[in-house]
Design a protein around this motif. Structure first.
Motif, short mmCIF file in Angstrom:
data_model
loop_
_atom_site.label_atom_id
_atom_site.label_comp_id
_atom_site.label_asym_id
_atom_site.label_seq_id
_atom_site.Cartn_x
_atom_site.Cartn_y
_atom_site.Cartn_z
N ILE A 43 55.11 13.15 -51.97
CA ILE A 43 55.49 14.44 -52.82
C ILE A 43 56.90 14.22 -53.60
CG2 ILE A 43 55.74 16.83 -52.55
CD1 ILE A 43 54.14 16.79 -49.91
N PHE A 44 56.70 14.64 -54.89
CA PHE A 44 58.14 14.74 -55.60
C PHE A 44 58.47 16.29 -55.86
CE2 PHE A 44 56.27 10.68 -56.39
CZ PHE A 44 57.37 9.66 -56.33
N LEU A 45 59.86 16.38 -55.95
CA LEU A 45 60.36 17.77 -56.41
C LEU A 45 61.04 17.70 -57.75
CD1 LEU A 45 61.28 20.57 -55.61
CD2 LEU A 45 62.98 19.65 -54.44
N LYS A 46 60.75 18.63 -58.54
CA LYS A 46 61.61 18.59 -59.65
C LYS A 46 62.43 19.83 -59.94
CE LYS A 46 63.39 18.09 -63.97
NZ LYS A 46 64.24 19.05 -63.86
N PRO A 48 65.54 22.29 -61.70
CA PRO A 48 65.30 23.53 -61.09
C PRO A 48 64.05 24.44 -61.24
CG PRO A 48 66.67 23.71 -63.10
CD PRO A 48 66.04 22.48 -63.05
N GLU A 49 63.04 23.78 -61.95
CA GLU A 49 61.69 24.50 -62.14
C GLU A 49 60.93 24.73 -60.71
OE1 GLU A 49 62.61 21.80 -63.58
OE2 GLU A 49 62.84 21.96 -65.77
N ASN A 50 61.26 23.96 -59.74
CA ASN A 50 60.79 23.96 -58.33
C ASN A 50 59.51 23.66 -58.33
OD1 ASN A 50 63.43 24.48 -57.19
ND2 ASN A 50 63.15 26.71 -57.97
N LEU A 51 59.10 22.67 -59.03
CA LEU A 51 57.63 22.34 -58.95
C LEU A 51 57.41 20.98 -57.97
CD1 LEU A 51 56.67 22.24 -62.73
CD2 LEU A 51 55.86 23.68 -60.96
N LEU A 52 56.50 20.93 -57.21
CA LEU A 52 56.14 19.95 -56.32
C LEU A 52 54.88 19.08 -56.79
CD1 LEU A 52 56.49 21.90 -53.01
CD2 LEU A 52 57.95 20.04 -53.59
N MET B 1 60.45 -2.08 -52.71
CA MET B 1 59.66 -1.13 -53.74
C MET B 1 60.24 0.27 -53.77
SD MET B 1 57.07 1.12 -54.05
CE MET B 1 55.82 1.05 -52.86
N GLN B 2 60.28 0.57 -55.05
CA GLN B 2 60.67 1.97 -55.33
C GLN B 2 59.65 2.91 -56.03
OE1 GLN B 2 64.18 2.12 -57.82
NE2 GLN B 2 64.78 4.38 -57.50
N ARG B 3 59.46 4.09 -55.26
CA ARG B 3 58.41 4.88 -55.90
C ARG B 3 59.19 5.73 -56.86
NH1 ARG B 3 58.18 5.36 -50.80
NH2 ARG B 3 56.72 3.66 -49.89
N MET B 4 58.63 6.16 -58.06
CA MET B 4 59.17 6.62 -58.91
C MET B 4 58.23 7.93 -59.55
SD MET B 4 61.59 3.62 -60.94
CE MET B 4 62.66 5.02 -61.84
N GLY B 5 58.70 9.23 -59.63
CA GLY B 5 57.93 10.19 -60.20
C GLY B 5 58.66 10.92 -61.24
N MET B 6 57.91 11.13 -62.52
CA MET B 6 58.62 11.71 -63.52
C MET B 6 57.79 12.84 -64.05
SD MET B 6 59.60 8.02 -64.64
CE MET B 6 58.38 7.51 -63.75
N MET B 102 62.01 12.79 -60.70
CA MET B 102 62.02 13.82 -59.60
C MET B 102 62.59 13.19 -58.47
SD MET B 102 58.35 15.80 -60.47
CE MET B 102 57.47 14.49 -60.70
N GLU B 103 62.52 13.87 -57.32
CA GLU B 103 63.16 13.36 -56.13
C GLU B 103 61.90 13.39 -55.28
OE1 GLU B 103 65.66 16.41 -54.27
OE2 GLU B 103 66.16 15.17 -52.36
N GLU B 104 61.92 12.20 -54.54
CA GLU B 104 60.91 12.05 -53.50
C GLU B 104 61.35 12.78 -52.24
OE1 GLU B 104 59.16 8.12 -52.95
OE2 GLU B 104 59.12 8.47 -50.65
N VAL B 105 60.30 13.67 -51.79
CA VAL B 105 60.77 14.46 -50.74
C VAL B 105 59.76 14.03 -49.47
CG1 VAL B 105 61.86 16.29 -51.94
CG2 VAL B 105 59.40 16.32 -51.39
N PHE B 106 58.60 13.43 -49.57
CA PHE B 106 57.92 12.90 -48.53
C PHE B 106 57.20 11.47 -48.91
CE2 PHE B 106 53.68 13.20 -47.04
CZ PHE B 106 53.68 12.94 -45.85
N HIS B 107 56.83 10.94 -47.78
CA HIS B 107 56.13 9.72 -48.14
C HIS B 107 55.05 9.31 -46.57
CE1 HIS B 107 54.29 6.35 -49.82
NE2 HIS B 107 54.39 5.61 -48.87
N LEU B 108 54.10 9.22 -47.17
CA LEU B 108 53.06 8.50 -45.85
C LEU B 108 52.42 7.28 -46.56
CD1 LEU B 108 51.57 8.96 -43.16
CD2 LEU B 108 49.89 10.31 -44.38
#
Lengths: 109, 109
Positions: A43-46, A48-52, B1-6, B102-108
Protein backbone atom coordinates in the motif's frame (compact mmCIF):
# COMPACT_ATOMS: atom_id res chain seq x y z
CA UNK A 1 -1.64 -14.88 -11.48
CA UNK A 2 -3.70 -11.70 -11.53
CA UNK A 3 -2.26 -8.28 -10.64
CA UNK A 4 -4.79 -6.06 -8.90
CA UNK A 5 -4.59 -2.31 -8.24
CA UNK A 6 -7.03 -0.45 -6.01
CA UNK A 7 -7.47 3.09 -4.69
CA UNK A 8 -9.25 4.71 -1.74
CA UNK A 9 -9.12 8.02 0.14
CA UNK A 10 -7.65 8.52 3.60
CA UNK A 11 -9.01 11.06 6.10
CA UNK A 12 -6.32 13.69 6.73
CA UNK A 13 -6.75 13.41 10.49
CA UNK A 14 -6.24 9.63 10.27
CA UNK A 15 -2.96 9.53 8.32
CA UNK A 16 -0.82 8.94 11.40
CA UNK A 17 -3.15 6.27 12.79
CA UNK A 18 -3.34 4.45 9.45
CA UNK A 19 0.45 4.35 9.20
CA UNK A 20 0.77 3.18 12.81
CA UNK A 21 -1.76 0.38 12.28
CA UNK A 22 -0.03 -0.81 9.10
CA UNK A 23 3.45 -0.68 10.59
CA UNK A 24 2.28 -3.43 12.93
CA UNK A 25 -0.52 -5.25 11.11
CA UNK A 26 -2.00 -8.11 13.10
CA UNK A 27 -0.42 -11.46 12.21
CA UNK A 28 -3.88 -13.06 12.03
CA UNK A 29 -4.89 -10.59 9.32
CA UNK A 30 -1.73 -11.23 7.32
CA UNK A 31 -2.20 -14.98 7.67
CA UNK A 32 -5.77 -14.77 6.32
CA UNK A 33 -4.55 -12.78 3.29
CA UNK A 34 -1.86 -15.35 2.61
CA UNK A 35 -4.35 -18.22 2.93
CA UNK A 36 -6.48 -16.39 0.36
CA UNK A 37 -3.58 -16.53 -2.14
CA UNK A 38 -2.67 -12.84 -1.96
CA UNK A 39 1.05 -12.16 -2.41
CA UNK A 40 3.38 -9.18 -2.83
CA UNK A 41 0.83 -6.79 -1.35
CA UNK A 42 1.89 -3.15 -0.95
CA UNK A 43 0.00 0.00 0.00
CA UNK A 44 1.33 3.43 -0.98
CA UNK A 45 0.19 6.83 0.29
CA UNK A 46 0.16 10.10 -1.64
CA UNK A 47 -0.06 13.17 0.53
CA UNK A 48 -1.50 15.78 0.61
CA UNK A 49 -4.18 14.31 -1.69
CA UNK A 50 -4.44 11.51 0.90
CA UNK A 51 -4.92 8.76 -1.61
CA UNK A 52 -4.02 5.16 -0.82
CA UNK A 53 -3.01 2.90 -3.69
CA UNK A 54 -2.75 -0.82 -3.15
CA UNK A 55 -1.17 -3.47 -5.34
CA UNK A 56 -1.20 -7.24 -4.90
CA UNK A 57 -0.80 -10.40 -6.88
CA UNK A 58 -3.61 -12.94 -6.61
CA UNK A 59 -2.43 -16.50 -7.09
CA UNK A 60 -5.70 -18.38 -6.53
CA UNK A 61 -8.34 -19.40 -9.04
CA UNK A 62 -11.53 -18.01 -7.41
CA UNK A 63 -11.04 -14.48 -6.19
CA UNK A 64 -14.69 -13.98 -5.16
CA UNK A 65 -14.50 -17.04 -2.88
CA UNK A 66 -11.15 -16.04 -1.44
CA UNK A 67 -12.36 -12.48 -0.81
CA UNK A 68 -15.46 -13.88 0.93
CA UNK A 69 -13.27 -15.98 3.24
CA UNK A 70 -11.39 -12.81 4.19
CA UNK A 71 -14.62 -10.88 4.79
CA UNK A 72 -15.94 -13.68 7.04
CA UNK A 73 -12.80 -13.93 9.15
CA UNK A 74 -13.57 -12.55 12.66
CA UNK A 75 -10.04 -11.20 13.16
CA UNK A 76 -10.13 -9.39 9.82
CA UNK A 77 -13.58 -7.99 10.58
CA UNK A 78 -12.21 -6.70 13.88
CA UNK A 79 -9.16 -5.23 12.10
CA UNK A 80 -11.47 -3.39 9.72
CA UNK A 81 -13.21 -1.70 12.69
CA UNK A 82 -9.87 0.09 13.11
CA UNK A 83 -9.05 0.76 9.45
CA UNK A 84 -12.48 1.48 7.92
CA UNK A 85 -12.99 4.71 9.92
CA UNK A 86 -9.69 5.99 8.48
CA UNK A 87 -10.73 5.54 4.87
CA UNK A 88 -13.02 7.41 2.48
CA UNK A 89 -14.23 5.24 -0.42
CA UNK A 90 -14.31 7.00 -3.78
CA UNK A 91 -17.82 8.02 -4.82
CA UNK A 92 -17.07 6.54 -8.25
CA UNK A 93 -16.41 3.01 -6.94
CA UNK A 94 -18.46 0.20 -8.44
CA UNK A 95 -21.32 -1.57 -6.62
CA UNK A 96 -19.95 -3.82 -3.91
CA UNK A 97 -16.53 -2.14 -3.84
CA UNK A 98 -14.89 -0.43 -0.88
CA UNK A 99 -11.45 0.09 -2.39
CA UNK A 100 -12.09 0.95 -6.08
CA UNK A 101 -10.52 -1.44 -8.59
CA UNK A 102 -8.34 0.02 -11.33
CA UNK A 103 -7.64 -1.18 -14.86
CA UNK A 104 -4.18 -2.53 -15.68
CA UNK A 105 -3.06 -0.68 -18.83
CA UNK A 106 0.61 -1.73 -18.94
CA UNK A 107 2.87 -4.47 -17.66
CA UNK A 108 6.53 -5.33 -18.05
CA UNK A 109 7.94 -8.39 -16.30
CA UNK B 1 15.06 -4.51 -3.98
CA UNK B 2 13.04 -1.31 -3.67
CA UNK B 3 9.32 -1.13 -4.42
CA UNK B 4 8.29 2.19 -5.92
CA UNK B 5 4.79 3.60 -6.38
CA UNK B 6 4.05 6.73 -8.40
CA UNK B 7 0.99 8.68 -9.51
CA UNK B 8 0.17 11.16 -12.30
CA UNK B 9 -2.94 12.52 -13.99
CA UNK B 10 -4.14 11.61 -17.47
CA UNK B 11 -5.97 14.04 -19.75
CA UNK B 12 -9.52 12.74 -20.33
CA UNK B 13 -9.22 13.23 -24.09
CA UNK B 14 -6.00 11.16 -24.09
CA UNK B 15 -7.21 8.05 -22.27
CA UNK B 16 -7.69 6.02 -25.45
CA UNK B 17 -4.35 7.10 -26.90
CA UNK B 18 -2.49 6.32 -23.68
CA UNK B 19 -4.00 2.82 -23.58
CA UNK B 20 -3.20 2.23 -27.24
CA UNK B 21 0.42 3.33 -26.79
CA UNK B 22 0.89 1.09 -23.75
CA UNK B 23 -0.75 -1.92 -25.35
CA UNK B 24 2.15 -1.87 -27.80
CA UNK B 25 5.03 -0.19 -25.99
CA UNK B 26 8.18 0.05 -28.10
CA UNK B 27 10.59 -2.82 -27.45
CA UNK B 28 13.50 -0.36 -27.24
CA UNK B 29 11.79 1.43 -24.35
CA UNK B 30 11.11 -1.81 -22.51
CA UNK B 31 14.70 -2.93 -23.05
CA UNK B 32 16.05 0.32 -21.57
CA UNK B 33 13.86 -0.14 -18.47
CA UNK B 34 15.08 -3.69 -18.04
CA UNK B 35 18.71 -2.61 -18.43
CA UNK B 36 18.03 -0.06 -15.68
CA UNK B 37 17.04 -2.89 -13.31
CA UNK B 38 13.30 -2.17 -13.32
CA UNK B 39 11.16 -5.28 -12.95
CA UNK B 40 7.49 -6.19 -12.45
CA UNK B 41 6.32 -2.79 -13.72
CA UNK B 42 2.58 -2.21 -13.94
CA UNK B 43 0.47 0.87 -14.64
CA UNK B 44 -3.16 1.03 -13.51
CA UNK B 45 -5.80 3.58 -14.54
CA UNK B 46 -8.68 4.87 -12.43
CA UNK B 47 -11.47 6.47 -14.42
CA UNK B 48 -13.22 8.89 -14.30
CA UNK B 49 -10.68 10.57 -12.00
CA UNK B 50 -8.12 9.78 -14.72
CA UNK B 51 -5.33 8.92 -12.35
CA UNK B 52 -2.48 6.65 -13.38
CA UNK B 53 -0.81 4.59 -10.67
CA UNK B 54 2.48 2.87 -11.42
CA UNK B 55 4.30 0.20 -9.45
CA UNK B 56 7.71 -1.32 -10.12
CA UNK B 57 10.48 -3.13 -8.33
CA UNK B 58 13.94 -1.62 -8.64
CA UNK B 59 16.71 -4.21 -8.42
CA UNK B 60 19.77 -1.99 -8.97
CA UNK B 61 21.90 -0.16 -6.41
CA UNK B 62 21.91 3.40 -7.84
CA UNK B 63 18.45 4.51 -8.88
CA UNK B 64 19.50 8.08 -9.75
CA UNK B 65 22.11 6.77 -12.19
CA UNK B 66 19.73 4.22 -13.70
CA UNK B 67 17.00 6.85 -14.08
CA UNK B 68 19.51 9.18 -15.78
CA UNK B 69 20.41 6.45 -18.29
CA UNK B 70 16.72 6.11 -19.12
CA UNK B 71 16.30 9.89 -19.49
CA UNK B 72 19.32 10.05 -21.86
CA UNK B 73 18.14 7.20 -24.09
CA UNK B 74 17.10 8.68 -27.49
CA UNK B 75 14.37 6.07 -28.04
CA UNK B 76 12.89 6.73 -24.60
CA UNK B 77 13.04 10.48 -25.15
CA UNK B 78 11.18 9.97 -28.43
CA UNK B 79 8.63 7.70 -26.67
CA UNK B 80 8.03 10.44 -24.12
CA UNK B 81 7.11 12.88 -26.91
CA UNK B 82 4.07 10.63 -27.35
CA UNK B 83 3.26 9.95 -23.69
CA UNK B 84 4.09 13.27 -21.99
CA UNK B 85 1.32 15.20 -23.79
CA UNK B 86 -1.17 12.66 -22.39
CA UNK B 87 -0.20 13.22 -18.79
CA UNK B 88 -0.84 15.93 -16.20
CA UNK B 89 1.72 15.97 -13.40
CA UNK B 90 0.29 16.57 -9.94
CA UNK B 91 0.89 20.11 -8.71
CA UNK B 92 2.03 18.63 -5.40
CA UNK B 93 4.89 16.64 -6.93
CA UNK B 94 8.37 17.24 -5.53
CA UNK B 95 11.11 19.20 -7.34
CA UNK B 96 12.47 17.16 -10.23
CA UNK B 97 9.51 14.76 -10.32
CA UNK B 98 7.15 14.17 -13.24
CA UNK B 99 5.30 11.18 -11.82
CA UNK B 100 4.93 11.89 -8.07
CA UNK B 101 6.53 9.32 -5.77
CA UNK B 102 4.42 7.83 -3.01
CA UNK B 103 5.31 6.48 0.41
CA UNK B 104 5.08 2.73 1.03
CA UNK B 105 3.05 2.31 4.22
CA UNK B 106 2.47 -1.47 4.14
CA UNK B 107 3.95 -4.58 2.61
CA UNK B 108 3.20 -8.28 2.83
CA UNK B 109 5.33 -10.74 0.85
Amino acid sequence: MQRMGMVIGLKPEKVAEYKRLHADTWPSVLERLTKSHIRNYSIFLKEPENLLFSYWEYHGDDFAADAARIAEDPETVRWWTHTDPCQVPLSTRKDGEFWARMEEVFHLD
